[in-house]
Enzyme design. Structure first.
Site, PDB file in Angstrom:
ATOM      1  N   GLU A  28      21.919   0.195  46.981  1.00  0.00           N
ATOM      2  CA  GLU A  28      23.183   0.239  46.251  1.00  0.00           C
ATOM      3  C   GLU A  28      24.272  -0.625  46.894  1.00  0.00           C
ATOM      4  O   GLU A  28      24.336  -0.769  48.115  1.00  0.00           O
ATOM      5  CB  GLU A  28      23.685   1.689  46.158  1.00  0.00           C
ATOM      6  CG  GLU A  28      23.037   2.489  45.052  1.00  0.00           C
ATOM      7  CD  GLU A  28      21.588   2.893  45.325  1.00  0.00           C
ATOM      8  OE1 GLU A  28      21.165   2.844  46.497  1.00  0.00           O
ATOM      9  OE2 GLU A  28      20.876   3.241  44.366  1.00  0.00           O
ATOM     10  N   CYS A  57      12.977   3.745  44.300  1.00  0.00           N
ATOM     11  CA  CYS A  57      13.663   3.301  43.089  1.00  0.00           C
ATOM     12  C   CYS A  57      13.318   1.845  42.819  1.00  0.00           C
ATOM     13  O   CYS A  57      13.407   1.006  43.707  1.00  0.00           O
ATOM     14  CB  CYS A  57      15.165   3.464  43.308  1.00  0.00           C
ATOM     15  SG  CYS A  57      16.175   2.826  41.976  1.00  0.00           S
ATOM     16  N   CYS A  91      10.478   8.798  36.989  1.00  0.00           N
ATOM     17  CA  CYS A  91      10.344   8.065  38.252  1.00  0.00           C
ATOM     18  C   CYS A  91      10.269   9.020  39.442  1.00  0.00           C
ATOM     19  O   CYS A  91       9.455   8.836  40.339  1.00  0.00           O
ATOM     20  CB  CYS A  91      11.477   7.065  38.422  1.00  0.00           C
ATOM     21  SG  CYS A  91      13.121   7.799  38.499  1.00  0.00           S
ATOM     22  N   GLU A 126      20.506  10.352  46.360  1.00  0.00           N
ATOM     23  CA  GLU A 126      20.350   9.640  45.102  1.00  0.00           C
ATOM     24  C   GLU A 126      19.879  10.571  43.989  1.00  0.00           C
ATOM     25  O   GLU A 126      20.326  10.480  42.845  1.00  0.00           O
ATOM     26  CB  GLU A 126      19.353   8.483  45.289  1.00  0.00           C
ATOM     27  CG  GLU A 126      19.549   7.349  44.311  1.00  0.00           C
ATOM     28  CD  GLU A 126      18.853   7.626  43.007  1.00  0.00           C
ATOM     29  OE1 GLU A 126      19.285   7.064  41.984  1.00  0.00           O
ATOM     30  OE2 GLU A 126      17.872   8.409  42.988  1.00  0.00           O
ATOM     31  N   THR A 132      23.042   0.213  41.839  1.00  0.00           N
ATOM     32  CA  THR A 132      21.610   0.100  42.100  1.00  0.00           C
ATOM     33  C   THR A 132      21.081  -1.261  41.661  1.00  0.00           C
ATOM     34  O   THR A 132      21.263  -1.666  40.519  1.00  0.00           O
ATOM     35  CB  THR A 132      20.890   1.204  41.311  1.00  0.00           C
ATOM     36  OG1 THR A 132      21.331   2.453  41.825  1.00  0.00           O
ATOM     37  CG2 THR A 132      19.390   1.077  41.429  1.00  0.00           C
ATOM     38  N   HIS A 167      19.593   7.467  30.849  1.00  0.00           N
ATOM     39  CA  HIS A 167      19.389   7.359  32.284  1.00  0.00           C
ATOM     40  C   HIS A 167      18.896   8.686  32.873  1.00  0.00           C
ATOM     41  O   HIS A 167      18.013   8.707  33.731  1.00  0.00           O
ATOM     42  CB  HIS A 167      20.697   6.910  32.939  1.00  0.00           C
ATOM     43  CG  HIS A 167      20.495   6.205  34.235  1.00  0.00           C
ATOM     44  ND1 HIS A 167      19.516   5.260  34.421  1.00  0.00           N
ATOM     45  CD2 HIS A 167      21.144   6.290  35.422  1.00  0.00           C
ATOM     46  CE1 HIS A 167      19.567   4.814  35.657  1.00  0.00           C
ATOM     47  NE2 HIS A 167      20.542   5.431  36.293  1.00  0.00           N
ATOM     48  N   CYS A 224      15.899   0.197  35.617  1.00  0.00           N
ATOM     49  CA  CYS A 224      16.158   1.034  34.447  1.00  0.00           C
ATOM     50  C   CYS A 224      17.637   1.099  34.110  1.00  0.00           C
ATOM     51  O   CYS A 224      18.004   1.374  32.965  1.00  0.00           O
ATOM     52  CB  CYS A 224      15.600   2.442  34.655  1.00  0.00           C
ATOM     53  SG  CYS A 224      16.463   3.395  35.888  1.00  0.00           S
ATOM     54  N   TYR A 241      14.874  10.204  35.068  1.00  0.00           N
ATOM     55  CA  TYR A 241      14.691  10.822  36.386  1.00  0.00           C
ATOM     56  C   TYR A 241      13.500  11.774  36.459  1.00  0.00           C
ATOM     57  O   TYR A 241      12.943  11.991  37.531  1.00  0.00           O
ATOM     58  CB  TYR A 241      15.981  11.516  36.811  1.00  0.00           C
ATOM     59  CG  TYR A 241      16.921  10.586  37.517  1.00  0.00           C
ATOM     60  CD1 TYR A 241      17.512   9.535  36.828  1.00  0.00           C
ATOM     61  CD2 TYR A 241      17.197  10.716  38.869  1.00  0.00           C
ATOM     62  CE1 TYR A 241      18.361   8.647  37.477  1.00  0.00           C
ATOM     63  CE2 TYR A 241      18.041   9.845  39.520  1.00  0.00           C
ATOM     64  CZ  TYR A 241      18.620   8.807  38.819  1.00  0.00           C
ATOM     65  OH  TYR A 241      19.454   7.932  39.471  1.00  0.00           O
TER      66      TYR A 241
END
Lengths: 488, 488, 488, 488
Positions: D259, D100, D301, D445, D191, D294, D104, D298
């Site tokens: 996180e 990650c 990435c 995650e 994050t 968001h 974003c 996913y």
């Protein structure tokens, strides 16, 4: 667009005289024969939408050859927008017919042939591209329906065309004449063949030099001398043939594409309609470009069908009084989720499309294959969920004759009623629609149409750029990029 | 075992006169009518195996009531060995018919009623158990086929029996007389009903005090006055009805159980055949014991079907020349793996079976529900894999009329041939068998027979012993076992 | 049973002196070293249950060699009941440890070697069986823990043992002497090796004549001269090594089996402990019998683990206030369903077990392989569902140092509290338990322990009796059973 | 873009002084502390690509506010091209970090807040939009990293914010002053929080009038007085903290987003950085727009990560000599197929994006939710396949200390070697990378980042247009469109 309406389309079919057999007898008029008429009506929807103000923008296009407004199904994709419009159009057509509208096969054949003939000419100095454009202009002007004929019988599948004990298991050129060629063989699973105007013959596999006679692309009218079609059986076709309007499920439109075998018994093709003739090194391109376009479609039209199925099941649950149960909502959610997953790949492979040297746009090969591959899984799962929610009566419901019977009709109606206030007919109709959309033929088509699952897996592996991915991993793991080991 | 052979079974059916409708007309002789005869033949296999030395040990049992040798389908399980023998027998019957042999419904009804009537009597001092044993002795002596009639139409499923706007949506007692009761209502999805001798009526849901009239178990002959049956439609039933031996796929045996609606129009049942009459507190037991036995069966009979399907697909791949491809072997492996996973639960729920107070053995409820639940997934996946390997011709193959046609028969044969040396008929036959076993009715039955998926999930959650599992977790995590929080 | 309690087991380990390395250093006492002690405690449970009246019946057996009461883990299965008791015992051990209790590997090795040595002797007139019984009597009398050492490093897996560039990639006999043999090589992934008493070496693949030196079965003590063990890393092992009692998740017991590499640097084995020496034609049997027994176990012990996980997640949902949401119940139901599906195959492969010529009972090979194969899927899905329900805090929860910190402890407690009245510690503990049971090492073991998925698929295909299944299909389709085509 | 390089980004972080705790101690410099530095390096990649000619076109944009070239992560999407470029950029960042890159979250927060503040102002005449543009211009000019802070602790999840026994379980305004507001509460799973410059606080659920104090959007610097962060534990974090370069797997970059819990102990926010203050009717919009953006990410990435994983496994199979086995190729194909399926939805939801009234472009909500939902399934399946192919050594491999040990290093190297010619280090490194990418934190995650699975299902059902779908089905089934029954 000489053929402007669905009525004109039907009229135009009556002017042809193809040789079609079904259940041992000839079909004389595909527009009125109960076996073929529902398929004609489904294909006719591609004409109807082009004439409908609401859908015109999607259903027509401007010809890059003539500048005329044409039916999109005869168009060569000029950009990404064209590709995406096609996807949106196909979903709507799926929603409006609940079945296959057949005309995409020719559409994809046209687009694949267009770009490949351009490239053959570039390499060999042939004039296939000019011939093809002339033929295509005619198709666009007349607004004809073309069946893209690719799948050969293949005989013993562990052998190549030339290795077959019967050399006709793949369509081949048996004679080369000054004015044209003579072809022999057959194409099977031919969607929309019986109600098309023209056949576009293409090879079905990538071939090597041994198969020069099999590397042929050409166009012939459906009623050319020497052509015989045999229309296949489908699940519950007798309900359709007997005009059992209630039991047939989808009373207006046929089940999938009304597939037929097209047999070519030494059919002559004039030279101006021959678009490949022995250039085996381009067979790979024609097959995979056609396949990519065709596989891209399945996430659009099938999503349209699943929209219908989701609606049908939701309504049936209302009829049965179960619509608010949490597990029902959850399964409906899953049906939608899987449908939209399919749709995603259709949109995506279009959104990252790319121009071929001819200017025609291709979809992304990887994502198009991914699209179709998921259809072979998710359409089955969506159907399974639909059957789960619909309940066992789908398999045990008495016939429409019992429903209307004087002796037992009242019992059938009494004991198949649902929530008060909703007519019991609704339950029958929607149940039969679900039955028609989830069983037998409908599902087989999702599995094998546009290529069987393994065909997609081969392409996905091939396009997977493993060497690049290995590099990414090595970089992160701090492994030196040595020269040798990147084969897999 | 008065009825000793399948011929005698058919003869015995001809001596009955049930009122059966199908497609708006009466069926007069179920053994000769093409719609019902294949189902009769499948059920007859349960008689045939009992007469066959090779299968006798599985297909017969010794009655604990009389000491006589009886058909296992009329037996009350006396131990785990009985339960396991049943499982092995059912797999063989599935292999030999490729479809539903129907007789297990009554078998399970007998076993559930046996133990429940014993317990009702213990609580209420009634004599249902004695009545039932008398009736059962008759069934065993005569070797009759019993249909276990449980599923009511249910009307609006969000309402209980007494809340329905039509009170007949669940079978109910409409009159109580000195010498018996009068029942009204219907049972739907009745497997084997048209070719059984006797109906064993049971309630379909657990009920409360409001539903006393609906809490009824009783037996009636199939041709009792007031009973009407309506035989349901199935996928491709016209092929069967028209005796299309090639296209029907499984020419000897019917598709699933030949389900019918049984309507009870005020049917009188004499007191000696009434086994529950208002004891609502036992409705839960009868439903769940019947369901557990019935769900246990599905991992046996369906595995038998999948054995056939796996064989069919393997043979078809030989015909088509694909049997040695690695992806083919892998998919066949998966078909076997899923089949044997199902079989595991049938065996397992039997191997850890337990005795009820009556002495009759029950399967393990959890594992029986798990068994059936997996059928609703894995049978679909096995069918999907079969269709993947079979290829698209399952959906597009011309009819047997074309195959035999003078005009086009030779083309059909030429272009559907496979590996040299295997007759093209084989491909047709095996293809049609696969079609029959994977589409429509066949799959719906796997989904809903013995209860829809959600019914199993409710039982699985209920039997899941969550409080105990929470204790295990707390112990490992060193969380004190406080009193309050173990509800979920 | 000389070793009668878990304390005596620990004591017995302290009397041994194996050479064990971990993180570059020697471990001197496995019972007190924080890296190995939790694994010792898990194995100790197999001793504790045998001493516990509640579990004695499952955890002990009567030796068929001596008639003495022995620990079941040293027993040779004499009948189906033994096989089923083993399954029930393993589920309980899984529930009580939440992890691998390790001792089954030796147990399965004993059972496989027992029957195979009997058969070698029958064929070759050797006396392996007598040697083995003598050794086994000692194991039973002493109640020793045996590690079954099968998996070799294998080097380049596309090559056979003799084709490796380093001939030691499979354990082999490097010297044959009058009084014994000398072996060299290594065994990897050795569950429970560091806290066993004895190693039972077996070959890892079926071999041909070229590999005579690799076909060896023998027993050696863990501290024999020339043996070095290297203990592997695990997910979050530092939490264990640092005795972080809260963060470690399962504070009492280790993660899976505490696997080690056992290196044999020219280890001498006296002749009376050699049980196979070059009989390559029996390597197939030893491998597949061991594998079948071992694969059968996974549906038992892992179900025990999933019971814990299901309980843990259910409790966490109570803590978080989500336990009654319909999707939560549905996912918990799914977890139970999948667990019990696994359990089914363990029970089933036992219930249809069969006697070998030696009298030792084998599980059904097909169902045992199916059992393990499902573990490689369903354990992952159960873990996935657990993580879904547990929520993201599993991945972001502050450490126990923060929880106990003066500066931030109050914030951590405030903002990770759940439903009023449940201590916030509970949430931490149960969350960490879920973390420990679903990530990394725990899952890899489910995938590869007892053989990787492809190993099971090969067996499932091999045991699938395809020729018989093809016959069934042909019979139903009325295809003549010709001789030639039943290869696939 | 004042911060032009990754070095400048790190420098800028050193100029801040946030209060961060980890394992009970303060972290003083996130760029050098081994716990946080790898996360800083991952985020730094978003700066590095913007400075790299090869990626500039994707990684930068032209500000519609100032016309300046800005880092894309600070941009408001102006059209579909922007949305698609984002997707392509994210896949590359995933490929380059294998984890990650965190930035974003703020990017999506910016885009959601932009369009929502515009609409609040339209309705209420407030000036949030102007305030926000001013703040955003600053972010763009400086090129700051923003953490979008949405997820509240939620306490008892069956209760609304105001129903909690502790009112601080959702961030709330505890004081309203002339010059600003004071907030209290916490945000969890944050994050990139510890290495961001600014926090953008947003509400986490749609709220009603009862929750006015909880309806707050505002921005604060990470080191504002009253803010404390607690950095969470991760799988194998000690390997990272101890700088075990070999065992850590991905030595350059951290596991997922590093996180932290952000605690707001009565933090003052000046009025010009308050962008919502009590307008509860817009909480739905801010939550679902943020979530849609968001969730769309996913599929980009994570596909990048799966590209790495696919490469890693492919390389490992080369090392182990299994790369050419058909089952290996098939599983690699499946990994690619699933990855590209995810990618499809990211592309698709962008390609059919739409302009909000503010001009900012939104992705399609349905497809964005579908995208994330598939991540919660397919990432797990891809990881499972990776573990299948990698083999058991992932779970049993000795540590790097043993690898380098004088005593046992040579044994470890000898027995973990693979195909001749590939250094044994490669196997260790690539194995550890696979371990790091498939276990524990990494997978959690994927499950919960951007919302737990059920959150997506709720949206998918809500956006499913069931009433329209029911209409489609009724039309095909020829059921009249009556008024009443179209609720479900």
């Amino acid at each position: 667009m000489k053929i402007k309406t669905s009525a004109m389309y039907e009229e135009s079919l009556r002017n042809l005289s193809p040789v079609i057999y079904y259940k041992g007898k000839r079909i004389n008029d595909v527009t009125s024969d109960p076996a073929t008429a529902p398929h004609v009506r489904a294909a006719a929807m591609t004409y109807a939408l082009a004439a409908d103000d609401k859908y015109k923008e999607l259903a027509t296009a401007t010809s890059h050859l003539t500048g005329n407004t044409i039916n999109r199904f005869t168009h060569v994709h000029q950009n990404i927008e064209d590709l995406i419009k096609k996807v949106k159009l196909f979903r709507i057509l799926g929603q409006k017919t609940g079945t296959c509208f057949q005309r995409c096969v020719g559409f994809d054949g046209i687009n694949a042939t267009y770009s490949v003939t351009y490239e053959i000419d570039q390499k060999y100095g042939t004039d296939y591209f000019e011939r093809f454009k002339k033929w295509l202009t005619h198709i666009q002007d007349e607004n004809l329906m073309v069946v893209g004929a690719m799948t050969d019988p293949k005989g013993d599948r562990s052998r190549k065309p030339v290795e077959q004990s019967d050399p006709d298991q793949y369509v081949r050129v048996v004679e080369r004449r000054e004015d044209g060629i003579v072809i022999r063989g057959a194409k099977i699973h031919q969607t929309g063949a019986v109600n098309s105007h023209e056949i576009l013959v293409m090879p079905t596999v990538a071939m090597d030099e041994s198969s020069k006679d099999y590397a042929v692309i050409c166009a012939v009218p459906v009623d050319a001398p020497g052509i015989t079609m045999i229309f296949g059986r489908q699940a519950n076709d007798s309900r359709r043939d007997n005009r059992e309007d209630l039991d047939v499920g989808n009373p207006s439109f046929g089940a999938v594409g009304g597939e037929a075998v097209i047999v070519f018994n030494d059919v002559f093709v004039p030279v101006e309609k021959v678009f490949m003739n022995g250039e085996v090194d381009f067979t790979n391109d024609i097959v995979y470009r056609f396949a990519a376009h065709h596989r891209a479609n399945y996430g659009a039209c099938k999503t349209g069908l699943m929209d219908v199925l989701t609606g049908a099941v939701s309504y049936l649950c209302q009829v049965q009084g179960t619509a608010k149960a949490s597990h029902v909502r959850d399964k409906v959610t899953e049906m939608i989720h899987l449908s939209e997953t399919l749709y995603s790949s259709s949109i995506a492979c279009s959104a990252v499309g790319w121009p071929t040297p001819s200017g025609a746009y291709m979809v992304d090969t990887m994502l198009a294959n991914v699209c179709k591959h998921n259809v072979t899984r998710f359409h089955f799962e969506v159907a399974r969920l639909a059957l789960d929610l619909a309940g066992g009566f789908i398999a045990t419901l008495p016939s429409q004759y019992d429903f209307k019977s004087e002796e037992v009709g009242h019992m059938v109606k009494k004991y198949f009623s649902g929530v008060t206030g909703i007519p019991v007919e609704d339950r029958f109709k929607i149940g039969r629609l679900i039955e028609a959309m989830t069983g037998g033929t409908a599902m087989v088509e999702s599995m094998h149409g546009a290529g069987s699952p393994q065909a997609q897996r081969i392409m996905i592996f091939r396009e997977g750029k493993l060497a690049e991915k290995i590099k990414l991993a090595k970089t992160l793991a701090r492994i030196p990029q040595r020269k040798k080991q990147t084969k897999s």
